[in-house]
Design an enzyme around this catalytic site. Structure first.
Site, PDB file in Angstrom:
ATOM      1  N   GLU A  43      -0.564  -1.848   1.527  1.00  7.81           N
ATOM      2  CA  GLU A  43      -1.587  -1.115   0.761  1.00  7.81           C
ATOM      3  C   GLU A  43      -0.899  -0.678  -0.517  1.00  7.81           C
ATOM      4  O   GLU A  43      -0.113   0.266  -0.537  1.00  7.81           O
ATOM      5  CB  GLU A  43      -2.104   0.087   1.567  1.00  7.81           C
ATOM      6  CG  GLU A  43      -3.409   0.646   1.012  1.00  7.81           C
ATOM      7  CD  GLU A  43      -3.209   1.773   0.027  1.00  7.81           C
ATOM      8  OE1 GLU A  43      -3.225   1.467  -1.191  1.00  7.81           O
ATOM      9  OE2 GLU A  43      -3.039   2.915   0.452  1.00  7.81           O
ATOM     10  N   CYS A  74      -8.370  13.352  -6.368  1.00 16.80           N
ATOM     11  CA  CYS A  74      -7.320  12.700  -5.587  1.00 16.80           C
ATOM     12  C   CYS A  74      -6.367  11.881  -6.452  1.00 16.80           C
ATOM     13  O   CYS A  74      -5.564  11.110  -5.935  1.00 16.80           O
ATOM     14  CB  CYS A  74      -7.949  11.806  -4.518  1.00 16.80           C
ATOM     15  SG  CYS A  74      -8.910  12.726  -3.309  1.00 16.80           S
ATOM     16  N   GLU A 109      -6.348  -0.781   6.925  1.00 17.27           N
ATOM     17  CA  GLU A 109      -6.125   0.446   7.674  1.00 17.27           C
ATOM     18  C   GLU A 109      -7.492   1.054   7.953  1.00 17.27           C
ATOM     19  O   GLU A 109      -8.416   0.923   7.156  1.00 17.27           O
ATOM     20  CB  GLU A 109      -5.231   1.404   6.887  1.00 17.27           C
ATOM     21  CG  GLU A 109      -3.839   0.818   6.691  1.00 17.27           C
ATOM     22  CD  GLU A 109      -2.831   1.787   6.132  1.00 17.27           C
ATOM     23  OE1 GLU A 109      -1.863   2.083   6.842  1.00 17.27           O
ATOM     24  OE2 GLU A 109      -3.004   2.217   4.976  1.00 17.27           O
ATOM     25  N   ASN A 158       1.604  10.608  -1.880  1.00 19.24           N
ATOM     26  CA  ASN A 158       0.304  11.197  -2.232  1.00 19.24           C
ATOM     27  C   ASN A 158      -0.475  11.726  -1.023  1.00 19.24           C
ATOM     28  O   ASN A 158      -1.237  12.688  -1.151  1.00 19.24           O
ATOM     29  CB  ASN A 158      -0.543  10.202  -3.038  1.00 19.24           C
ATOM     30  CG  ASN A 158      -0.701   8.869  -2.353  1.00 19.24           C
ATOM     31  OD1 ASN A 158       0.092   8.500  -1.489  1.00 19.24           O
ATOM     32  ND2 ASN A 158      -1.724   8.127  -2.736  1.00 19.24           N
TER      33      ASN A 158
END
Length: 510
Positions: A275, A304, A484, A178
């Site tokens: 993640e 998104c 992150e 993605n």
């Protein structure tokens, strides 16, 4: 016209050859996509190749050749040799190289974004944002590289101790489809700032742009091998996780794969950052600024393709649905390289069919499709084989529906009513995921109260889906652990050594 990418010695990347006239359906890639030892590396064997498709056209863009054990070993040895040089450099020296890499990306953002669109299918508008976030992330960690420091502790009798923040060694990054270029930057920037090397494996569906980042790091001045790229799927990922010279694995992807990464890494007692998936709730209260709430919902579910659940207070549900459906119907879907497009293609034909299947299942379970949810065949003949669908809004949803419980990863908005704050917080938290969440309300006390009680790694108040690199990002529960971005991520790419100094005689019992 087809544009073929080939290597031009001594160092002339795909990106330099990607010129402004290239358009959707005109690019074929023949460069090797592996990178170690400071250069692109041809596959040792053309075995188990997988076609990589251009989502907007359905054309084969290139072939992805997975790396085997010998190639993975070569890449990791190359990274380790570079690490031994890089770790000895002062933080400010590393920072200068990283700032140069950020400058190069910033200078070439349009070309990198175009290549990202061709490989991923997202709109050029979104891809440009991704590339900007990438260089900002590298620039941010360059700023932190010179600040890494330990602590001095005074002990009795004039003795003392101090701590050293040291790199881990060779880190592995495993990316998702993605955000291909952005994820490679998010993982490599803190790793390199701390003095590590990285071997990065992109998704087999989006193998093209990670090697561009490797070439940019090389051009900026990192030691050869410091950022390597190996291509492949699960087998290559397994080789990386199990390699004895790997100190850490950072993985972005699904929960089932994340569990396997964790299990394989545990056998070597390697540090892990995960993640993973999400089904992010957005709570919209009746006292919200409705227009902003609609914009936030659209950014969450359609821009998104974030995995989302929308809870809207019952009193404003009709007005919200009217506005959000009107705006969803107006989203321009089509050629992702056109500036006016706001939604491009999904990543693959099987994924498109999976997302459409979620919509069909939702209808069977009683949801009402207010708009979209069907495949689109654009009028442009070049796009007739592309993986497009009309963005969808689902009403009449319940918490036990498949579309509400499971990740969809497509432009599908599931809307559910609620009555009270206590009720909706309980419903929002009733999931195994905990990646992100959000609330729209004018009541500042409620906003902070809801943020405190939502079980997610991030909570947005009166906005959604912004990702400043200064802010940590990561999940609760089965959405993973570690972070992150932000200053805290330095701790996940470094280790602390304690040094104790005796200034007197040794005190012994013997």
């Amino acid at each position: 016209l087809y544009i073929f990418f080939q290597i031009v010695p001594p160092f002339f990347s795909t990106l330099h050859l990607f010129f402004e006239r290239s358009t959707t359906g005109t690019v074929l890639i023949s460069d090797p996509l592996n990178f170690w030892g400071g250069k692109r590396v041809k596959p040792m064997q053309e075995k188990n190749t997988e076609p990589v498709f251009e989502p907007a056209t359905g054309r084969i863009l290139c072939q992805m050749v997975p790396c085997g054990a010998e190639e993975v070993d070569e890449a990791i040895k190359s990274a380790h040799a570079a690490y031994l040089q890089w770790r000895k450099m002062a933080g400010m020296e590393r920072a200068r190289v990283m700032l140069e890499a950020a400058r190069i990306i910033r200078e070439r953002r349009e070309k990198i974004a175009k290549l990202e669109v061709i490989n991923n299918g997202k709109s050029i508008t979104e891809a440009l944002v991704d590339i900007d976030v990438a260089w900002q992330c590298i620039e941010y960690y360059a700023g932190l590289a010179g600040t890494l420091a330990g602590q001095h502790i005074q002990l009795p009798g004039g003795s003392f101790a101090y701590t050293r923040r040291e790199p881990l060694g060779v880190c592995v990054g495993i990316g998702a489809w993605n955000y291909p270029f952005q994820i490679a930057s998010w993982k490599s920037a803190p790793a390199l700032a701390c003095g590590n090397a990285m071997v990065f494996k992109p998704s087999p569906m989006t193998p093209v742009t990670a090697v561009i980042l490797a070439e940019i790091y090389k051009e900026a001045g990192v030691p050869d091998g410091l950022f390597c790229v190996v291509q492949g799927g699960a087998d290559t990922g397994t080789l990386l996780c199990q390699h004895p010279k790997v100190a850490k694995v950072s993985f972005t992807g699904s929960v089932p794969t994340g569990k396997k990464v964790m299990e394989m890494s545990a056998k070597g007692v390697k540090q892990v950052t995960l993640e993973l998936g999400g089904k992010s709730p957005l709570l919209i209260f009746k006292d919200c600024e409705l227009e902003n709430a609609v914009k936030g919902a659209l950014m969450l579910c359609h821009f998104c393709l974030v995995r989302c659940r929308l809870y809207v207070q019952r009193e404003i549900m009709p007005q919200f649905l009217e506005k959000v459906v009107k705006r969803t119907k107006a989203i321009p879907v089509g050629d992702p390289l056109l500036d006016g497009t706001r939604m491009g293609a999904l990543i693959s034909k099987p994924h498109l069919e999976k997302v459409l299947g979620f919509v069909s299942q939702a209808k069977k379970e009683g949801a009402k499709v207010l708009c979209g949810g069907e495949p689109i065949v654009p009028s442009d003949p070049n796009l007739k084989g592309g993986y497009f669908m009309a963005p969808c809004v689902l009403d009449n949803c319940r918490d036990d529906m498949t579309c509400v419980k499971e990740e969809i990863f497509g432009p599908v908005m599931s809307v559910l009513p609620f009555d009270t704050e206590e009720e909706v917080i309980g419903r929002a938290n009733n999931t195994t995921f905990g990646l992100a969440s959000g609330v729209f309300t004018r009541d500042i006390s409620r906003a902070h109260r809801v943020a405190e009680n939502l079980e997610a790694g991030t909570c947005f108040i009166n906005n959604y889906n912004i990702s400043p690199v200064e802010v940590p990002f990561g999940g609760y529960k089965m959405s993973g652990f570690g972070r992150e971005n932000g200053q805290v991520t330095i701790e996940y790419y470094s280790q602390l050594k304690t040094v104790v100094v005796e200034m007197g005689d040794v005190d012994s019992l013997f």
